[in-house]
Design an enzyme around this catalytic site. Structure first.
Site, PDB file in Angstrom:
ATOM      1  N   ARG A   1       1.906  -5.619   4.598  1.00  0.00           N
ATOM      2  CA  ARG A   1       3.263  -5.858   5.082  1.00  0.00           C
ATOM      3  C   ARG A   1       3.263  -7.105   5.966  1.00  0.00           C
ATOM      4  O   ARG A   1       2.538  -7.163   6.951  1.00  0.00           O
ATOM      5  CB  ARG A   1       3.737  -4.646   5.868  1.00  0.00           C
ATOM      6  CG  ARG A   1       5.220  -4.684   6.178  1.00  0.00           C
ATOM      7  CD  ARG A   1       5.655  -3.331   6.671  1.00  0.00           C
ATOM      8  NE  ARG A   1       7.095  -3.293   6.883  1.00  0.00           N
ATOM      9  CZ  ARG A   1       7.751  -2.169   7.107  1.00  0.00           C
ATOM     10  NH1 ARG A   1       7.119  -1.022   7.132  1.00  0.00           N
ATOM     11  NH2 ARG A   1       9.045  -2.194   7.312  1.00  0.00           N
TER      12      ARG A   1
ATOM     13  N   ASP B   1      -6.434   9.783   9.415  1.00  0.00           N
ATOM     14  CA  ASP B   1      -5.525  10.529  10.296  1.00  0.00           C
ATOM     15  C   ASP B   1      -6.160  11.856  10.719  1.00  0.00           C
ATOM     16  O   ASP B   1      -6.071  12.272  11.878  1.00  0.00           O
ATOM     17  CB  ASP B   1      -4.202  10.788   9.572  1.00  0.00           C
ATOM     18  CG  ASP B   1      -3.644   9.518   8.943  1.00  0.00           C
ATOM     19  OD1 ASP B   1      -3.410   8.562   9.685  1.00  0.00           O
ATOM     20  OD2 ASP B   1      -3.478   9.485   7.712  1.00  0.00           O
TER      21      ASP B   1
ATOM     22  N   HIS C   1       0.986   9.191   4.612  1.00  0.00           N
ATOM     23  CA  HIS C   1       0.188   8.380   5.529  1.00  0.00           C
ATOM     24  C   HIS C   1       1.117   7.323   6.128  1.00  0.00           C
ATOM     25  O   HIS C   1       1.088   6.155   5.783  1.00  0.00           O
ATOM     26  CB  HIS C   1      -0.994   7.726   4.792  1.00  0.00           C
ATOM     27  CG  HIS C   1      -1.758   6.763   5.661  1.00  0.00           C
ATOM     28  ND1 HIS C   1      -2.452   7.178   6.766  1.00  0.00           N
ATOM     29  CD2 HIS C   1      -1.909   5.416   5.605  1.00  0.00           C
ATOM     30  CE1 HIS C   1      -3.006   6.118   7.363  1.00  0.00           C
ATOM     31  NE2 HIS C   1      -2.674   5.037   6.670  1.00  0.00           N
TER      32      HIS C   1
END
Length: 333
Positions: free
Chosen positions: A91, A158, A186
């Site tokens: 991103r 996680d 996620h």
């Protein structure tokens, strides 16, 4: 033993840089298992990748039979036993999640099709590149001849973050904590759940809620810390979590290969078909699973309270929306 073929994509990137040494020295598939490592990246990264290959050679590792670096899918995906898909479009600043999805649908449609065409039908595929759950679903949909169950995405980072937060709070080791669960995506909607987790305190196994005796922390700051840990690492390090991601990939793949320890379950993003927790079908959603003979099964029958239900539904809603957007792009990609 015959060598197994292991593909890592995004192989010139920083997660792969931490990951490749661990795989090549036997931390994942065992100290007896020879390997052929296949490294895929985009054409502009091939010079960097040459440097990575040189370093792997210079490690003089006894298990490493061959290293193949390539920018061609037909070379990378051939006869694979396992594919670890780390590479994705990151991103960029000012980028909408939608744009990110569109770029990644293209990549994972192409890689799914290459798996379908060139890899073994028994191949295990682990998707790390974000948005991992939806990328994994797209890859699976693009590889119809490979069982859906062979695809999983990484929520082990996680899971490990949740374990370590509990351990830090109680002054025990992460190994003393087991059966935390990451439900869902996620992303920052994931739900780290410790309602079923156990911790070993002074030789006695107790529930995490009982051990910590601070419900507001467990329902508040603990969840937020795990949900936002990736962003916190980037803020501090100016780079994303590469070392811990690589360790989590090793844990995830080793458990697929050798199974989970008795009495323990782990979190993995898997296809939701046939789950008993009210999660919609045809989503790639993180569940608690146990693994035996390279096959995962849902952990069934865990009671879900109202607090958990709400959080599990919220992350399922986000995944459903992501899937709908991605499937639109898939038909036009």
């Amino acid at each position: 033993a015959e060598p197994i073929r292991v593909l890592v994509t995004g192989a010139a990137g920083q997660i792969a840089y931490s990951l490749l040494y661990s795989i090549a020295k036997g931390d994942v598939f065992g100290k007896e298992q020879p390997l052929v490592l296949v490294l895929l990246d985009i054409t502009p990264m091939m010079t960097v990748l040459e440097g990575v290959v040189m370093e792997l050679q210079d490690c003089a590792l006894p298990l490493l039979r061959e290293v193949i670096s390539t920018d061609k899918e037909e070379v990378a995906f051939k006869d694979l036993d396992i594919a670890i898909l780390v590479g994705s479009m990151p991103r960029r600043e000012g980028m909408e999640r939608k744009d990110l999805l569109k770029a990644n649908v293209k990549i994972f449609k192409s890689q799914g099709a290459a798996l379908d065409k060139y890899a073994k039908k028994t191949v295990k595929v682990v998707v790390v590149g974000n948005p991992a759950n939806t990328n994994c679903l797209i890859a699976s949909k693009s590889a119809p001849s490979i069982p859906k169950e062979n695809f999983s995405c990484l929520t082990r980072l996680d899971h490990n973050r949740a374990k370590s937060q509990i351990a830090l709070k109680l002054g025990v080791t992460a190994n003393d904590v087991k059966n935390v669960i990451i439900w869902g995506n996620h992303s920052s909607t994931q739900y780290p759940d410790v309602n079923h987790a156990k911790v070993n305190v002074k030789g006695k196994e107790v529930g995490v809620y009982e051990a910590i005796k601070d419900d507001s922390w467990l329902k508040g700051d603990f969840i937020l810390t795990v949900q936002q840990r990736g962003a916190a690492v980037i803020k501090a390090r100016k780079l994303s979590s590469a070392m811990s991601a690589a360790k989590a990939i090793c844990d995830h793949v080793r458990d697929i290969w050798f199974g989970t320890p008795a009495g323990e379950f782990v979190s993995m993003g898997v296809i939701s078909d046939g789950n008993s927790y009210g999660v919609p079908e045809d989503l790639l959603y993180s569940f608690p699973v146990v693994i035996k003979d390279k096959t995962w099964k849902f952990v069934e029958g865990l009671p879900i309270n109202d607090f958990s239900r709400e959080k599990m539904d919220l992350t399922a809603k986000e995944l459903t929306e992501e899937k709908e957007t991605a499937v639109e792009f898939l038909s036009s990609a």
